[in-house]
Design an enzyme around this catalytic site. Structure first.
Site, PDB file in Angstrom:
ATOM      1  N   HIS A  41      28.821  -9.053 -17.485  1.00  0.00           N
ATOM      2  CA  HIS A  41      28.482  -8.388 -18.748  1.00  0.00           C
ATOM      3  C   HIS A  41      29.475  -8.702 -19.866  1.00  0.00           C
ATOM      4  O   HIS A  41      29.080  -9.263 -20.896  1.00  0.00           O
ATOM      5  CB  HIS A  41      28.377  -6.879 -18.518  1.00  0.00           C
ATOM      6  CG  HIS A  41      28.274  -6.057 -19.758  1.00  0.00           C
ATOM      7  ND1 HIS A  41      27.236  -6.177 -20.655  1.00  0.00           N
ATOM      8  CD2 HIS A  41      29.090  -5.094 -20.262  1.00  0.00           C
ATOM      9  CE1 HIS A  41      27.418  -5.324 -21.653  1.00  0.00           C
ATOM     10  NE2 HIS A  41      28.531  -4.663 -21.440  1.00  0.00           N
ATOM     11  N   HIS A  78      36.566  -5.169 -23.574  1.00  0.00           N
ATOM     12  CA  HIS A  78      36.221  -3.885 -24.191  1.00  0.00           C
ATOM     13  C   HIS A  78      36.002  -2.744 -23.201  1.00  0.00           C
ATOM     14  O   HIS A  78      36.197  -1.583 -23.545  1.00  0.00           O
ATOM     15  CB  HIS A  78      34.983  -4.039 -25.084  1.00  0.00           C
ATOM     16  CG  HIS A  78      33.688  -3.907 -24.353  1.00  0.00           C
ATOM     17  ND1 HIS A  78      33.193  -4.905 -23.551  1.00  0.00           N
ATOM     18  CD2 HIS A  78      32.802  -2.883 -24.292  1.00  0.00           C
ATOM     19  CE1 HIS A  78      32.043  -4.506 -23.028  1.00  0.00           C
ATOM     20  NE2 HIS A  78      31.784  -3.292 -23.452  1.00  0.00           N
ATOM     21  N   GLU A 138      38.101   1.796 -20.665  1.00  0.00           N
ATOM     22  CA  GLU A 138      37.128   2.862 -20.399  1.00  0.00           C
ATOM     23  C   GLU A 138      36.778   2.982 -18.912  1.00  0.00           C
ATOM     24  O   GLU A 138      36.601   4.088 -18.404  1.00  0.00           O
ATOM     25  CB  GLU A 138      35.859   2.605 -21.210  1.00  0.00           C
ATOM     26  CG  GLU A 138      34.826   3.706 -21.131  1.00  0.00           C
ATOM     27  CD  GLU A 138      33.664   3.463 -22.076  1.00  0.00           C
ATOM     28  OE1 GLU A 138      32.529   3.761 -21.684  1.00  0.00           O
ATOM     29  OE2 GLU A 138      33.891   2.964 -23.200  1.00  0.00           O
ATOM     30  N   ASP A 139      36.690   1.851 -18.220  1.00  0.00           N
ATOM     31  CA  ASP A 139      36.136   1.859 -16.863  1.00  0.00           C
ATOM     32  C   ASP A 139      37.094   1.437 -15.752  1.00  0.00           C
ATOM     33  O   ASP A 139      36.691   1.371 -14.592  1.00  0.00           O
ATOM     34  CB  ASP A 139      34.901   0.955 -16.805  1.00  0.00           C
ATOM     35  CG  ASP A 139      33.755   1.485 -17.651  1.00  0.00           C
ATOM     36  OD1 ASP A 139      33.704   2.709 -17.876  1.00  0.00           O
ATOM     37  OD2 ASP A 139      32.924   0.677 -18.104  1.00  0.00           O
TER      38      ASP A 139
END
Length: 198
Positions: A38, A65, A69-70
């Site tokens: 992705h 990016h 966050e992950d």
């Protein structure tokens, strides 16, 4: 800047870093596609080949990016390794996971128009890739209606980024644009053989 003059080493370092950080993660489709497809192979590909975006910081921001966050990555780690500009792009594209999901989604819509030019480019590529992927590889437990709801939300986010890529002046007719998400959404509504087969 052409592909031959781009700081290729930095870009490869970002790909390597993201691949390591996302190494245990997969997408939600039936094939459990490696998550790294992705941000790197797909989102950076959309920015460069369809949007004519060859700015190294933007491409690295796209690749990195989701790391904060992950994964266990910190913004301080991003800044130390890739510099303050890339860190700013990543920060703008990072949701606050301490907030409820619906609040995070609301904030994406609300903040999209106020993001920097480069962060908007990353947002557009993110949503365009997700919409395209959902048409052929939807999450295994998502209904057609849930996919359409996601498209409607994605449209609202990208509406805040309208006109972003036209500023580059490259590749007339191939600019990243909010309309690309609308087109993907319409395609899902009109023809959904994969979803209907579930």
């Amino acid at each position: 800047m052409s592909a031959s003059t781009m700081p290729l080493g930095q870009l490869l370092d970002a790909i390597h870093f993201a691949a390591f950080k996302h190494r245990a993660q997969t997408r939600m489709d039936a094939a459990k596609t490696p998550y790294i497809n992705h941000p790197s192979a797909c989102k950076a590909h959309i920015l460069f080949h369809e949007g004519g975006v060859d700015d190294a910081a933007t491409l690295m921001g796209a690749i990195l990016h989701d790391t904060v966050e992950d994964t266990d990555t910190s913004l301080a780690e991003i800044e130390e390794r890739f510099g303050p500009e890339v860190c700013r792009i990543v920060k703008e594209c990072t949701d606050d996971k301490t907030l409820p999901k619906m609040e995070r989604k609301r904030l994406q819509i609300e903040t999209a128009p106020h993001k920097s030019h480069k962060a908007k480019l990353v947002k557009l590529a993110d949503k365009i890739y997700n919409m395209r992927d959902m048409q052929i590889n939807p999450p295994v437990d998502w209904t057609r209606e849930r996919c359409i709801e996601y498209f409607a939300w994605g449209q609202k986010v990208t509406d805040g980024c309208k006109g972003t890529n036209a500023q580059t002046g490259r590749h007339p007719g191939r600019h990243l644009r909010a309309g690309s998400v609308w087109q993907c959404r319409q395609a899902l509504i009109v023809a959904t053989p994969i979803m209907d087969a579930r």
